[in-house]
Design an enzyme around this catalytic site. Structure first.
Site, PDB file in Angstrom:
ATOM      1  N   LYS A 113      -9.716  14.915 -35.064  1.00 10.78           N
ATOM      2  CA  LYS A 113      -9.217  13.689 -34.421  1.00 10.78           C
ATOM      3  C   LYS A 113      -7.719  13.820 -34.242  1.00 10.78           C
ATOM      4  CE  LYS A 113     -11.008   9.708 -32.998  1.00 10.78           C
ATOM      5  NZ  LYS A 113     -12.347   9.521 -32.389  1.00 10.78           N
ATOM      6  N   GLY A 114      -7.182  13.124 -33.264  1.00  7.19           N
ATOM      7  CA  GLY A 114      -5.753  13.144 -33.024  1.00  7.19           C
ATOM      8  C   GLY A 114      -5.227  11.761 -32.694  1.00  7.19           C
TER       9      GLY A 114
END
Length: 423
Positions: A113-114
């Site tokens: 995830k970012g």
């Protein structure tokens, strides 16, 4: 068990919520439980500084993250969100939930995830492009079509994915359409991707309602969050005979005890950028959303929405999590006591990543499917995955969430055991 030195989670914080969910799964992992500590630690967490020049000449700095929770079953996969409240802990939890989600649906991915801590509404289009390109350059050392594949999430879209793909391609010297998913169609995007998460929420809700004996025709549905996920799910509920009676988004909460006119509401949101002021409904206080009577409640906004206090007030027959992590452990305990089933995010909103997988496969093969083919494949995968989770729930007499985690974590830890440790 010692916590990670840079995170001090509470029980109901994002990472604390995830850890509690893993803990509930341990009794059902058998001999694989010896590997469980790998679930509690992200493989890699990258924090980056993102300096850009604003349109007025000032220099601004933003903080960005990319967390790879697990790469055991394949490349990392998970979205990128732009939000002023993004934190490392939140992104860690979201990456871990992606590990579980991908394994629950049996996609050949790990979890990642970012995020960037930024209010995108405060940026011009050019400033948004600069932020995106600089962020992509900074995380370029760990992403790639066979390493980690970002996708849209909160406040990101196909245009941002196009900038990410172009930046990565320029930096590596070759067009790499498979580095991100959720791209525009002309750049290797997949038909059906934009609506996939919302469609998946409806498909899973339909399956759960059928097993619980809740009729779809005439069902009262309340939706929190009316972006890409909530609005598509709402449209599909209405198309199949249900009624949307209450909707909440960032602009406010609206209620029509009979039914909201979905076509008119969508037009209103497109024009006014929110549900507030819709003439076909009454405005109510945001907190009163949790008191509205419904057959199905779909939290499709942000995490941590259903606390113990709100769970005590809910008047619904079924919660279907369109967002990631919208129910806290304390909230879920209350819902369990009250006999209100929760269909967890890791299966309920897995439609998006499933069609992202289809897009990735199509990019590698340079052969693209029709939207009907996409939807048929999506429905088949989701219905099959939910069937396995439901049967696991009944077999062990556990919640659907613990069943989903059991199915997913078993797959992750089996892969971990068979791969072994290197060196």
């Amino acid at each position: 068990m010692d916590h990670l030195s840079f995170i001090s989670p509470t029980r109901n914080s994002p990472w604390g919520t995830y850890l509690a969910q893993v803990e509930a799964t341990l009794p059902y992992l058998g001999k694989l439980a010896r590997w469980a500590e790998t679930l509690r630690r992200p493989k890699r967490a990258l924090i980056v500084d993102i300096p850009i020049e604003l349109d007025d000449g000032r220099i601004a700095h933003y903080e960005g993250y990319r967390v790879q929770h697990s790469l055991t079953r394949g490349p990392g996969k998970g979205g990128v969100r732009y939000h002023p409240e993004v934190t490392l802990e939140e992104v860690m939890a979201l990456s871990a939930w992606m590990t579980v989600k991908n394994a629950a649906v049996n996609l050949p991915y790990g979890g990642a995830k970012g995020g960037i801590r930024v209010e995108p509404r405060d940026l011009s289009l050019k400033e948004l492009e600069r932020v995106t390109r600089r962020y992509t350059s900074e995380i370029g050392i760990i992403i790639g079509p066979n390493q980690d594949i970002p996708a849209p999430d909160v406040n990101t879209n196909g245009q941002i994915m196009a900038w990410m793909m172009d930046t990565y391609s320029m930096n590596t010297g070759a067009t790499a359409t498979g580095v991100v998913t959720g791209k525009p169609i002309p750049l290797g995007g997949s038909l059906g991707r934009v609506a996939a998460t919302g469609r998946g929420v409806f498909v899973i809700a339909r399956e759960a309602m059928r097993r619980l004996g809740l009729p779809l025709e005439g069902a009262r549905v309340a939706v929190q969050g009316f972006g890409n996920v909530g609005s598509v799910a709402a449209k599909m509920f209405v198309a199949n005979g249900a009624r949307i009676v209450c909707v909440q988004d960032h602009s406010g909460t609206i209620l029509n005890e009979q039914s909201l006119d979905m076509a008119r509401l969508l037009d209103h949101v497109a024009l006014h950028k929110g549900v507030a002021g819709f003439p076909g409904a009454d405005a109510i206080d945001n907190e009163n959303f949790w008191d509205v009577q419904s057959d199905v409640l779909i939290p499709a906004a942000l995490e941590g929405q259903i606390s113990a206090e709100r769970a005590n007030r809910l008047r619904t027959g079924l919660v279907v999590e369109g967002a990631n992590g919208p129910t806290t452990p304390d909230g879920e305990a209350v819902l369990a006591e009250r006999g209100i089933p929760v269909v967890p995010d890791v299966i309920a909103n897995a439609g998006g990543v499933t069609v992202s997988y289809f897009e990735w496969v199509q990019d590698f093969s340079s052969f693209f499917w029709t939207e009907d083919e996409i939807n048929v494949r999506l429905d088949k995968i989701l219905v099959g995955a939910f069937k396995g989770i439901w049967e696991t729930s009944e077999q062990h007499r556990i919640s659907l969430r613990t069943a989903a985690f059991t199915v997913a974590c078993t797959r992750v830890l089996q892969a971990r055991e068979e791969r072994g440790l290197y060196p």
